[in-house]
Every structure is written in structure tokens, then in C-alpha cells.
Design a protein around this motif. Structure first.
Motif, PDB file in Angstrom:
ATOM      1  N   ILE A  26      42.375  40.047  49.377  1.00 27.73           N
ATOM      2  CA  ILE A  26      42.229  40.477  47.985  1.00 27.73           C
ATOM      3  C   ILE A  26      41.389  39.396  47.314  1.00 27.73           C
ATOM      4  O   ILE A  26      41.873  38.317  47.001  1.00 27.73           O
ATOM      5  CB  ILE A  26      43.594  40.635  47.295  1.00 27.73           C
ATOM      6  CG1 ILE A  26      44.403  41.713  48.000  1.00 27.73           C
ATOM      7  CG2 ILE A  26      43.419  40.968  45.819  1.00 27.73           C
ATOM      8  CD1 ILE A  26      45.810  41.881  47.484  1.00 27.73           C
ATOM      9  N   HIS A  27      40.114  39.684  47.153  1.00 26.50           N
ATOM     10  CA  HIS A  27      39.134  38.700  46.687  1.00 26.50           C
ATOM     11  C   HIS A  27      39.487  38.184  45.294  1.00 26.50           C
ATOM     12  O   HIS A  27      39.649  38.966  44.361  1.00 26.50           O
ATOM     13  CB  HIS A  27      37.746  39.343  46.689  1.00 26.50           C
ATOM     14  CG  HIS A  27      36.629  38.369  46.703  1.00 26.50           C
ATOM     15  ND1 HIS A  27      36.383  37.534  47.772  1.00 26.50           N
ATOM     16  CD2 HIS A  27      35.699  38.084  45.772  1.00 26.50           C
ATOM     17  CE1 HIS A  27      35.331  36.787  47.495  1.00 26.50           C
ATOM     18  NE2 HIS A  27      34.901  37.102  46.294  1.00 26.50           N
ATOM     19  N   CYS A  28      39.620  36.880  45.144  1.00 23.98           N
ATOM     20  CA  CYS A  28      39.978  36.262  43.867  1.00 23.98           C
ATOM     21  C   CYS A  28      38.839  36.404  42.858  1.00 23.98           C
ATOM     22  O   CYS A  28      37.671  36.321  43.222  1.00 23.98           O
ATOM     23  CB  CYS A  28      40.287  34.780  44.066  1.00 23.98           C
ATOM     24  SG  CYS A  28      41.633  34.473  45.229  1.00 23.98           S
ATOM     25  N   ALA A  29      39.194  36.606  41.615  1.00 22.86           N
ATOM     26  CA  ALA A  29      38.204  36.684  40.531  1.00 22.86           C
ATOM     27  C   ALA A  29      38.160  35.318  39.856  1.00 22.86           C
ATOM     28  O   ALA A  29      39.011  34.999  39.036  1.00 22.86           O
ATOM     29  CB  ALA A  29      38.594  37.771  39.537  1.00 22.86           C
ATOM     30  N   THR A  34      32.763  37.961  37.599  1.00 20.21           N
ATOM     31  CA  THR A  34      33.766  38.663  38.394  1.00 20.21           C
ATOM     32  C   THR A  34      35.029  38.903  37.586  1.00 20.21           C
ATOM     33  O   THR A  34      35.625  39.982  37.632  1.00 20.21           O
ATOM     34  CB  THR A  34      34.083  37.881  39.676  1.00 20.21           C
ATOM     35  OG1 THR A  34      32.859  37.586  40.353  1.00 20.21           O
ATOM     36  CG2 THR A  34      34.995  38.666  40.600  1.00 20.21           C
ATOM     37  N   VAL A  38      36.682  42.534  36.820  1.00 20.49           N
ATOM     38  CA  VAL A  38      38.054  42.829  37.223  1.00 20.49           C
ATOM     39  C   VAL A  38      38.910  43.142  35.996  1.00 20.49           C
ATOM     40  O   VAL A  38      39.776  44.012  36.029  1.00 20.49           O
ATOM     41  CB  VAL A  38      38.641  41.671  38.066  1.00 20.49           C
ATOM     42  CG1 VAL A  38      40.131  41.855  38.307  1.00 20.49           C
ATOM     43  CG2 VAL A  38      37.907  41.562  39.391  1.00 20.49           C
ATOM     44  N   THR A  57      44.395  44.291  40.720  1.00 18.93           N
ATOM     45  CA  THR A  57      43.558  43.520  39.785  1.00 18.93           C
ATOM     46  C   THR A  57      44.292  42.291  39.262  1.00 18.93           C
ATOM     47  O   THR A  57      43.682  41.235  39.085  1.00 18.93           O
ATOM     48  CB  THR A  57      43.069  44.400  38.613  1.00 18.93           C
ATOM     49  OG1 THR A  57      44.190  45.046  38.003  1.00 18.93           O
ATOM     50  CG2 THR A  57      42.077  45.439  39.080  1.00 18.93           C
ATOM     51  N   GLN A  60      43.946  39.754  41.881  1.00 22.57           N
ATOM     52  CA  GLN A  60      42.617  39.144  41.854  1.00 22.57           C
ATOM     53  C   GLN A  60      42.507  38.095  40.751  1.00 22.57           C
ATOM     54  O   GLN A  60      41.905  37.040  40.942  1.00 22.57           O
ATOM     55  CB  GLN A  60      41.547  40.204  41.640  1.00 22.57           C
ATOM     56  CG  GLN A  60      41.282  41.056  42.848  1.00 22.57           C
ATOM     57  CD  GLN A  60      40.156  42.027  42.580  1.00 22.57           C
ATOM     58  OE1 GLN A  60      40.389  43.081  41.981  1.00 22.57           O
ATOM     59  NE2 GLN A  60      38.971  41.669  43.003  1.00 22.57           N
ATOM     60  N   GLY A  63      44.797  34.895  41.813  1.00 25.36           N
ATOM     61  CA  GLY A  63      44.773  34.460  43.208  1.00 25.36           C
ATOM     62  C   GLY A  63      44.707  32.952  43.370  1.00 25.36           C
ATOM     63  O   GLY A  63      44.470  32.203  42.423  1.00 25.36           O
TER      64      GLY A  63
END
Length: 100
Positions: A26-29, A34, A38, A57, A60, A63
């Protein structure tokens, strides 16, 4: 809905480097662009009642790669917030005749 959040505190070299180096499922924002995207996705998920979308979300935005903003500002200004100095609560001292 117009976006009113100032994401500039997340637009530093450290934030951009952390964003580029995030390899989580789960790609961090982390950086400003970004986080803004998000955040819009989170608003949409809330508006349509998408529970899994809300959870993803939020994951993200919080994270392990996420960094605090470089310099927090008050909404709509470039002024950093001021907070009163922290003080410890006063306690009566032993042997002090005025404390009892």
C-alpha cells in the motif's frame, strides 16, 4: 468541493525522496502531490460510502514512510501556529503552610 489544504509542507526534498523510495504494497502518500491526490480519493470514498477505499487511503496517508510537514502553517496563511508554553500543573509542596 474546492481543495483548501496547503500541502506545501510536504513538498521538500526529504518528502520527495521518501516518496520515491517507498516500496510498500500500500504505497505511502509522502510528498505534496501524492498526498493531495490521495486526499481527493479519500473524500470521494467517503462521499460514496466505499469502506475499503476509505481504509486504503487512510493507510496511504499514515504509512510508515510518511513524514511530518516541514513547517506547519495556519489554514489560508503562511504563518506558523503559536502555542502557549507548556507548564506543569502546580502541586502543593510539602511543608509549605500556604498549601494546605
Amino acid at each position: 468541493m474546492a481543495e483548501t489544504t496547503d500541502w506545501s509542507g510536504f513538498d521538500t526534498e526529504a518528502h520527495q525522496a521518501a516518496q520515491a523510495n517507498c516500496h510498500h504494497l500500500i504505497h505511502c502518500a509522502v510528498d505534496a502531490d501524492t498526498r493531495a491526490a490521495v486526499s481527493r480519493h479519500l473524500d470521494y470514498a467517503r462521499s460514496v460510502g466505499d469502506g475499503p477505499g476509505i481504509l486504503l487511503t487512510i493507510a496511504q496517508l499514515t504509512g510508515p514512510c510518511c513524514l511530518p510537514p516541514s513547517a506547519p502553517t495556519l489554514p489560508g496563511t503562511s504563518t506558523p501556529p503559536t502555542s502557549p508554553p507548556r507548564t506543569s500543573p502546580s502541586r502543593p509542596q510539602e511543608g509549605n503552610p500556604s498549601s494546605g
